[in-house]
Structure formats: structure tokens, C-alpha cells
Design a protein around this motif. Structure first.
Motif, short mmCIF file in Angstrom:
data_model
loop_
_atom_site.label_atom_id
_atom_site.label_comp_id
_atom_site.label_asym_id
_atom_site.label_seq_id
_atom_site.Cartn_x
_atom_site.Cartn_y
_atom_site.Cartn_z
N ILE A 255 0.86 -1.19 0.00
CA ILE A 255 0.00 0.00 0.00
C ILE A 255 0.90 1.24 0.00
CG2 ILE A 255 -1.92 1.17 1.14
CD1 ILE A 255 -2.86 -1.55 2.10
N THR A 256 0.78 2.02 -1.08
CA THR A 256 1.70 3.13 -1.32
C THR A 256 1.10 4.48 -0.90
OG1 THR A 256 0.85 3.54 -3.52
CG2 THR A 256 2.61 1.91 -3.34
N LYS A 257 1.96 5.48 -0.95
CA LYS A 257 1.57 6.89 -0.80
C LYS A 257 0.86 7.19 0.52
CE LYS A 257 1.00 7.00 -5.82
NZ LYS A 257 0.38 7.60 -6.97
N LEU A 258 1.29 6.51 1.56
CA LEU A 258 0.68 6.78 2.87
C LEU A 258 1.20 8.09 3.45
CD1 LEU A 258 0.49 3.24 4.48
CD2 LEU A 258 -1.33 4.58 3.43
N ASP A 259 2.34 8.56 2.94
CA ASP A 259 2.81 9.89 3.31
C ASP A 259 1.87 10.88 2.62
OD1 ASP A 259 3.98 8.72 0.88
OD2 ASP A 259 4.89 10.69 0.58
N GLY A 260 1.63 11.98 3.28
CA GLY A 260 0.84 13.03 2.63
C GLY A 260 -0.64 12.70 2.48
N THR A 261 -1.14 11.67 3.15
CA THR A 261 -2.58 11.42 3.12
C THR A 261 -3.07 11.19 4.54
OG1 THR A 261 -4.37 10.01 2.31
CG2 THR A 261 -2.28 8.92 2.72
N ALA A 262 -4.34 11.50 4.77
CA ALA A 262 -4.93 11.22 6.08
C ALA A 262 -5.74 9.94 6.02
CB ALA A 262 -5.79 12.39 6.52
N LYS A 263 -5.62 9.24 4.89
CA LYS A 263 -6.47 8.07 4.68
C LYS A 263 -5.80 6.74 5.02
CE LYS A 263 -9.17 10.42 1.20
NZ LYS A 263 -9.73 10.41 -0.12
N GLY A 264 -4.73 6.80 5.81
CA GLY A 264 -3.98 5.59 6.13
C GLY A 264 -4.78 4.51 6.84
N GLY A 265 -5.92 4.91 7.41
CA GLY A 265 -6.78 3.94 8.08
C GLY A 265 -7.26 2.85 7.13
N VAL A 266 -7.18 3.14 5.85
CA VAL A 266 -7.63 2.18 4.85
C VAL A 266 -6.81 0.89 4.89
CG1 VAL A 266 -6.19 2.99 2.91
CG2 VAL A 266 -8.44 2.01 2.46
N VAL A 267 -5.58 0.98 5.36
CA VAL A 267 -4.74 -0.21 5.48
C VAL A 267 -5.41 -1.26 6.36
CG1 VAL A 267 -2.52 -1.08 6.38
CG2 VAL A 267 -2.58 1.05 5.06
N ILE A 268 -6.01 -0.79 7.45
CA ILE A 268 -6.67 -1.70 8.39
C ILE A 268 -7.90 -2.34 7.73
CG2 ILE A 268 -7.91 -1.82 10.60
CD1 ILE A 268 -6.03 0.58 11.42
N GLY A 269 -8.69 -1.50 7.05
CA GLY A 269 -9.89 -2.00 6.39
C GLY A 269 -9.56 -3.00 5.28
N ILE A 270 -8.56 -2.68 4.48
CA ILE A 270 -8.21 -3.57 3.36
C ILE A 270 -7.70 -4.91 3.88
CG2 ILE A 270 -6.61 -3.93 1.44
CD1 ILE A 270 -6.78 -0.95 0.83
N SER A 271 -6.82 -4.86 4.84
CA SER A 271 -6.26 -6.10 5.36
C SER A 271 -7.36 -6.97 5.98
CB SER A 271 -5.19 -5.76 6.41
OG SER A 271 -4.73 -6.93 7.03
N HIS A 272 -8.23 -6.33 6.74
CA HIS A 272 -9.31 -7.06 7.40
C HIS A 272 -10.31 -7.62 6.39
CE1 HIS A 272 -13.42 -6.63 9.49
NE2 HIS A 272 -12.95 -7.80 9.83
N GLN A 273 -10.74 -6.80 5.47
CA GLN A 273 -11.80 -7.25 4.56
C GLN A 273 -11.32 -8.19 3.46
OE1 GLN A 273 -14.81 -4.40 3.31
NE2 GLN A 273 -14.10 -3.05 4.92
N MET A 274 -10.10 -7.97 3.01
CA MET A 274 -9.61 -8.84 1.92
C MET A 274 -8.96 -10.10 2.47
SD MET A 274 -10.72 -6.92 -0.32
CE MET A 274 -10.47 -8.16 -1.57
N ASN A 275 -8.63 -10.07 3.75
CA ASN A 275 -7.98 -11.21 4.37
C ASN A 275 -6.67 -11.60 3.66
OD1 ASN A 275 -7.98 -13.00 6.49
ND2 ASN A 275 -8.88 -14.65 5.26
N ILE A 276 -5.96 -10.58 3.24
CA ILE A 276 -4.67 -10.79 2.59
C ILE A 276 -3.64 -9.97 3.37
CG2 ILE A 276 -3.32 -10.42 0.46
CD1 ILE A 276 -5.99 -10.48 -1.06
N PRO A 277 -2.47 -10.55 3.66
CA PRO A 277 -1.50 -9.78 4.43
C PRO A 277 -0.91 -8.60 3.67
CG PRO A 277 -0.57 -11.91 3.78
CD PRO A 277 -2.02 -11.93 3.40
N VAL A 278 -0.74 -7.50 4.37
CA VAL A 278 -0.03 -6.35 3.82
C VAL A 278 1.46 -6.65 4.02
CG1 VAL A 278 0.38 -3.87 4.00
CG2 VAL A 278 -1.90 -4.79 4.45
#
Ligand code: GDP
Length: 304
Positions: A255-278
Motif C-alpha cells: 500500500i503506497t503513498k501513505l505519506d501526505g494522506t490522512a487516509k492511512g486507516g484504509v490499510v486496516i480495512g483492506i487487510s481485514h476485509q480482503m484477508n490478505i497480508p499487507v
């Protein structure tokens, strides 16, 4: 520390929302839970994952009766880390590929613009730093710019690249790359692919053909299919993850471009919902701005 800096915007956003949610409250009541739910959703954690977190906290409130807001942080911390999928057998913790088949074949997928080429360049750099021999395969033959960009990265990092003329068969490039990796005794072959999501049937066909032909050379390959997602697009990244996993088997995420965004919470949602390791997170444009993902560190960084 690089993670803390990279997540600065996400942390700021997250914190101010969470503190607003509990302002003036001494116990976690319905209103706090509602506000918390809003805060998580607007931090791009995603609805499904937010509900999972709120459910856990609600259970806890019922059990403990008067749960104080001061305990809330540590409970959220635990619950969020619990929702992130672990990365078992990850090749990446120290980039040493110990016990891994040789060459390790890493197929990289994702739509254009998400940072796929940059991520491949960063990975090549890290593996090379760890003393590994790396070979790149330019199987995104659809765009001339993709091959050019990857060539620039191969020069910058100092690793060989296998490519063919524009428009040639991606599977043929992938085959050549793996074959060359075997001949050279490379430790890892990293293959770039085209990401044309708007034509899903074509994408599926192309990726399955790539997989099929490289299996002729080494039956277990690809050892990893890494999907690159742009974290700054928030819920769009989650949508892309859904579409890609419907088209092909994905075994890891970057998961790229986490610098400069306030949307980093998406990492938690993606990992949880897709059930794929980051596996990795990108926190900048430089070669060194790729971090191996560690869920404990990630969540701690959000809360500290
Ligand atoms: P591709 O089309 O998916 O191969 O995307 P590129 O690798 O060409 O990247 C697109 C743009 O995103 C470039 O300007 C990169 O420098 C930038 N980029 C890639 N990863 C990151 C990251 O982690 N942080 C930031 N800030 N920019 C990134």
C-alpha cells in the motif's frame, strides 16, 4: 520512525477525530460509540471494519459496565491490531529470502499510477542491499512508458532487466525473465504486469497466461502475487483490491503513498476485509521509502 513520519497526516486526522468522539466523556456510552463509529468511517477504515471494531468495543462495554474513555485507546489499539492479517512466511522481513526457492518469482499487479513501478524499484533496491541478485521483467508491454520507467529503475538500482518490444506478449516476457533468472542464478525475479482493470476479462486472461507459462519453468511460480494499491485513494483502493482478487489470486499487498494522506486507516480495512497480508507500505518517492509492514508497529504508530 520512518513509519511515524510517513503516517503523520493519518495520525493527526485520526487523533483529532477520536479525541472529539470522547471529548467531555468519562465513560463509553452510546453517544461515544456513535461518534467513534463516525470517526473511524471518516478515517477511511471502511464501514465493515468499523462495525467490527465497534462491535468489539460494545461487547467490552457490556461486560465491564463502566468502561472509562482512558481505557478506550488501549482497547481500540488491541482490536485494530487483531483485525490486521498476519503475514506468515513473508519473504520480506529482512529481505534475505532464506529457505525460499530460487529464483523467487514475484509477480506485481495493480492499476497504472498506483506506484507499481516505484515499488518494484524500491524492492529491487532493498533485495540488492541485502546482497541478493535481482532481475526485473518488464511484462507491462502495453505502455512504452512502463518499460522506460522500469528501465530507469533498473539502471538506478543496478540490476538487470529483461524486456521485449512494445506490444509483445507479456507472458513471453515473463517467461524470458524467469528463464534468464534461472540461467543467471538470480535470487529473485520481479515481474511488472499491465493493470488494465477496465477490461477485466482481458486482465484475467493475461495474468493467468503469465502464471501458466512461468509454471513450465518452475512449477511453484509465481511464489507471490503482490497487489499494489494507492493508499491515498482511500476506499477506492479497497474497491480495486476487490476487483483484482476477483480476477486473480493475490497473496500479498503493498500500500503506497501513505505519506501526505490522512487516509492511512484504509490499510486496516483492506487487510481485514480482503484477508490478505499487507507486506509493504510506501511512505515516499525515494528508493528507501518502502517499509516492511508490521501490524503491531502500524497500529502503535497510529495511537502514539
Ligand atoms: P505506476 O504507474 O503504478 O507504475 O506508478 P509509478 O511507480 O510510476 O508512480 C506514480 C507516482 O507516484 C510517481 O510520481 C511516484 O513517484 C509516486 N509514488 C509512488 N510511490 C509513492 C509513495 O509511497 N509516496 C509518494 N509520495 N509517492 C509515491
Amino acid at each position: 520512525q520512518a513509519l511515524d513520519e510517513g503516517l503523520e497526516k493519518t495520525k493527526e486526522g485520526f487523533f483529532s477525530k477520536i479525541s472529539k468522539a470522547i471529548a467531555g466523556k468519562s465513560t463509553v456510552d452510546e453517544e461515544v460509540l456513535d461518534n467513534l463509529e463516525d470517526a473511524l468511517i471518516s478515517s477511511d477504515v471502511g464501514a465493515e471494519t468499523t462495525f467490527a471494531i465497534i462491535d468489539k468495543i460494545t461487547e467490552r462495554v457490556k461486560r465491564d459496565k463502566y468502561l472509562g474513555t482512558s481505557e478506550l485507546n488501549s482497547i481500540m489499539h488491541q482490536e485494530m491490531a487483531g483485525l490486521l492479517v498476519d503475514a506468515p512466511g513473508s519473504i520480506t522481513s529482512d529481505f534475505n529470502l532464506s529457505g525460499m526457492p530460487k529464483p523467487y518469482v514475484l509477480l506485481v499487479v495493480g492499476v497504472n499510477g498506483v506506484g507499481k513501478t516505484t515499488t518494484i524499484g524500491k524492492l529491487a533496491h532493498q533485495f540488492k542491499l541485502a546482497g541478493k541478485s535481482v532481475l526485473l521483467g518488464a511484462a507491462d508491454t502495453f505502455r512504452a512508458a512502463a518499460v522506460d520507467q522500469l528501465t530507469i529503475w533498473s539502471e538506478r538500482v543496478g540490476v538487470p532487466i529483461v524486456k521485449q518490444a512494445m506490444g509483445s506478449d507479456p507472458a513471453s516476457v515473463a517467461y524470458d525473465a524467469v528463464q534468464s533468472g534461472i540461467a543467471r542464478g538470480s535470487d529473485i525475479v520481479i515481474i511488472d504486469t499491465a493493470g488494465r482493470l477496465h477490461n477485466k476479462a482481458h486482465l484475467m486472461e493475461e495474468l493467468s497466461k503469465i502464471k501458466r507459462v512461468i509454471k513450465r519453468l518452475t512449477p511453484e511460480a509465481p511464489h507471490e502475487v503482490l497487489l499494489v494499491l494507492d493508499g491515498s485513494t482511500g476506499q477506492n483502493a479497497l474497491e480495486q483490491a476487490k476487483q483484482f482478487t476477483a480476477a486473480t489470486e493475490v497473496t500479498g499487498l503493498a500500500i503506497t503513498k501513505l505519506d501526505g494522506t490522512a487516509k492511512g486507516g484504509v490499510v486496516i480495512g483492506i487487510s481485514h476485509q480482503m484477508n490478505i497480508p499487507v507486506r509493504y507500505v510506501g511512505v515516499g518517492e525515494k528508493m528507501t521509502d518502502l517499509l516492511v509492514f508490521n501490524k503491531k508497529e502500524f497500529v502503535s504508530s497510529l495511537f502514539n
